[in-house]
Design an enzyme around this catalytic site. Structure first.
Site, short mmCIF file in Angstrom:
data_model
loop_
_atom_site.label_atom_id
_atom_site.label_comp_id
_atom_site.label_asym_id
_atom_site.label_seq_id
_atom_site.Cartn_x
_atom_site.Cartn_y
_atom_site.Cartn_z
CE LYS A 88 39.97 69.03 56.23
NZ LYS A 88 40.88 68.96 57.49
C1 LIG Z 1 41.35 68.47 58.23
C2 LIG Z 1 42.43 68.20 59.38
C3 LIG Z 1 42.33 66.99 59.89
C4 LIG Z 1 41.36 66.00 60.43
O1 LIG Z 1 40.89 65.79 59.13
P1 LIG Z 1 39.45 64.51 58.89
O2 LIG Z 1 39.67 63.91 57.49
O3 LIG Z 1 38.30 65.36 59.38
O4 LIG Z 1 40.16 62.93 59.95
C5 LIG Z 1 44.14 66.69 60.63
N1 LIG Z 1 44.90 67.94 60.18
C6 LIG Z 1 44.95 68.90 59.06
C7 LIG Z 1 45.94 69.86 59.27
C8 LIG Z 1 43.60 69.10 58.65
O5 LIG Z 1 43.38 70.34 57.75
#
Ligand SMILES: *Cc1c(COP(=O)(O)O)cnc(C)c1O
Length: 471
Positions: free
Chosen positions: A113
């Site tokens: 993120k």
């Molecule tokens: C947010 C997240 C996901 C999922 O990503 P999306 O964009 O919501 O599909 C997967 N793995 C981790 C470690 C995350 O923080």
């Protein structure tokens, strides 16, 4: 470039107008009117660019209301080796012949993120300064989103963050990451309750329009178009690292929750990046896997949402999925509304199994899916450690499991690494009996002083806290 709403609202907006917004006024999601097309000559030019310059080239195709020199400076300031650990920013590692991990988790909070949120922090600061405005970001987190938002917004002018989280329910490492921030513009609010209580509070505050306007409340959730756009860049960067020339197809597997990450892959593919397959990997919360297998999209109730060992994928509905379905039904807003407003509103599900459009998900758009369980996750973590001396986190393990079921000889498979194992140490310890390594900058963070207030699960209490800390 203009942006439209998936639900057919007549307004068209520019990038900076939607930058600070969530949903479109009709409840739809914003998408560009068209996907800019990238030809092989452009790919050839981009292949050797450093990440920040590649980001600038891609963002420029979608942003025409920030002067080029400013956008270039924002990209250069965001994607540095200092923030992301390496010059490549998203280095690719070969696990075995044709199977790669793309490291997206070497940013400040060790989850992917950061890739988007770090850019968002700089874009917000830029745009708010330009408008002479301020923004108070209110969010709910069970871990990764909240910490990524706080590390992106800390110390930024014009922005405050009020982040609610369920008291005592995040991992000790995640709590320490967030609560050890001492920046005056970051407010941690531990709510006596569960994650759903936090989300309900955010909804209640956002629904109080007078309060929302007076205190300039905004969000940074995964439906934000700028976040999605930032993620498009690393599909190109991964492609270039996995190939020697631009005529070779590559497949990606993406650990998925709200469909934000893999939707960025869909956008990259629509732009002409030679992606063969996009594999959507889910855990036991398999709304998306069910859709790609059967054509039925069935939102889960809170009680049917499992708490799993890949918690950042524990979702009951996938909030970005509407973007893909819009393309799937040929950008027909009336049909989209039928599915997402009428059918979902009435029955909590929609069924495209008999619709010719459903076949297109695989045939035209290249989607496949897979699902894993706690046992699969542990097995995958062990296997990867044993055979390749590489530690992976439980979310990446979900990805690797699904990827192995979809390999095509001769087509590189790139699995997106969405977090480092240290963030989810308990599961790694369960699999291997040993603690994952901890990057130096996080040594001893559990012992640092914590900056957090406890509040009851009550929107009024949170509003009072925001009001008190807004001058
Ligand atoms: C947010 C997240 C996901 C999922 O990503 P999306 O964009 O919501 O599909 C997967 N793995 C981790 C470690 C995350 O923080």
């Amino acid at each position: 470039m203009n942006y439209l709403s998936t639900r057919g609202h007549a307004d068209r907006k520019r990038f900076c107008e939607i930058l600070l917004e969530g949903l479109a006024p009709d409840g739809g999601l914003y998408l560009p009117e068209t996907y800019p097309q990238v030809d092989t000559a452009t790919l050839a030019k981009w292949r050797t660019l450093p990440y920040a310059e590649l980001a600038f080239e891609i963002l420029s195709l979608y942003i025409d209301d920030i002067p080029a020199a400013d956008l270039k400076a924002i990209c250069a300031k965001t994607y540095t080796a200092e923030v992301f650990g390496t010059d490549e920013i998203v280095p690719l590692r070969e696990l075995e012949d044709g199977v790669y991990l793309e490291a997206l988790s070497n940013g400040p909070t060790l989850a992917f993120k950061d890739m988007a949120m770090q850019l968002l922090g700089n874009l917000f600061e830029y745009e708010l300064a330009r408008r002479g405005a301020e923004l108070n970001i209110l969010g709910a987190t069970s871990g990764d989103t909240g910490s990524a938002a706080e590390y992106a917004m800390r110390g930024k002018k014009g922005v405050r963050v009020f982040m609610t989280s369920p008291d005592g329910r995040m991992s000790p490492f995640q709590q320490a990451q967030m609560f050890s921030l001492q920046d005056a513009n970051i407010h941690n609010i531990a709510i006596t309750g569960v994650f759903d209580d936090c989300q309900d509070i955010v909804k209640a505050v956002s629904n109080d329009l007078a309060f929302k306007r007076k205190y300039r409340i905004g969000t940074v959730n995964s439906i934000n178009w700028a976040r999605l756009l930032a993620q498009v860049v690393y599909y190109f960067a991964g492609y270039f690292q996995a190939t020697a020339s631009n005529d070779k197809p590559v497949s990606f597997t993406v650990p998925s929750g709200n469909f934000g990450n893999v939707c960025a892959g869909h956008v990259a593919r629509m732009m002409g990046l030679p992606i063969q397959t996009l594999v959507v990997a889910t855990n036991e919360n398999d709304v998306l896997d069910e859709f790609f297998r059967t054509g039925v999209y069935r939102v889960r109730a809170a009680v049917d949402t499992h708490e799993t060992s890949s918690p950042s994928m524990d979702i009951s509905k996938a909030s970005n999925f509407e973007r893909f379905v819009f393309d799937l039904v040929g950008r027909d807003s009336a049909k989209l509304r039928q599915l997402f407003v009428d059918d979902l509103g009435l029955t909590g599900s929609f069924d495209l199994s008999a619709d010719p459009a459903f076949k297109q998900a695989a045939e035209r758009f290249g989607f496949r899916s897979g699902r894993s369980t706690h046992a699969d996750r542990l097995a995958m973590i062990r296997d990867t450690e044993k055979r390749f001396a590489t530690l992976i986190d439980p979310h990446t393990a979900d990805g690797l499991k699904a990827a192995r079921e979809q390999l095509t000889p001769g087509v590189p498979m790139v699995v997106l690494e969405t977090a480092l194992p240290i963030k989810f140490a308990a599961t790694v310890v369960e699999a291997l009996g040993e603690e994952p390594a901890r990057p130096k900058k996080f040594e001893g963070i559990e012992a640092l002083p914590k900056r957090v207030v406890q509040l009851p699960a009550d929107a009024e209490a949170v509003k009072a806290y925001i009001a008190e800390h807004c001058d």
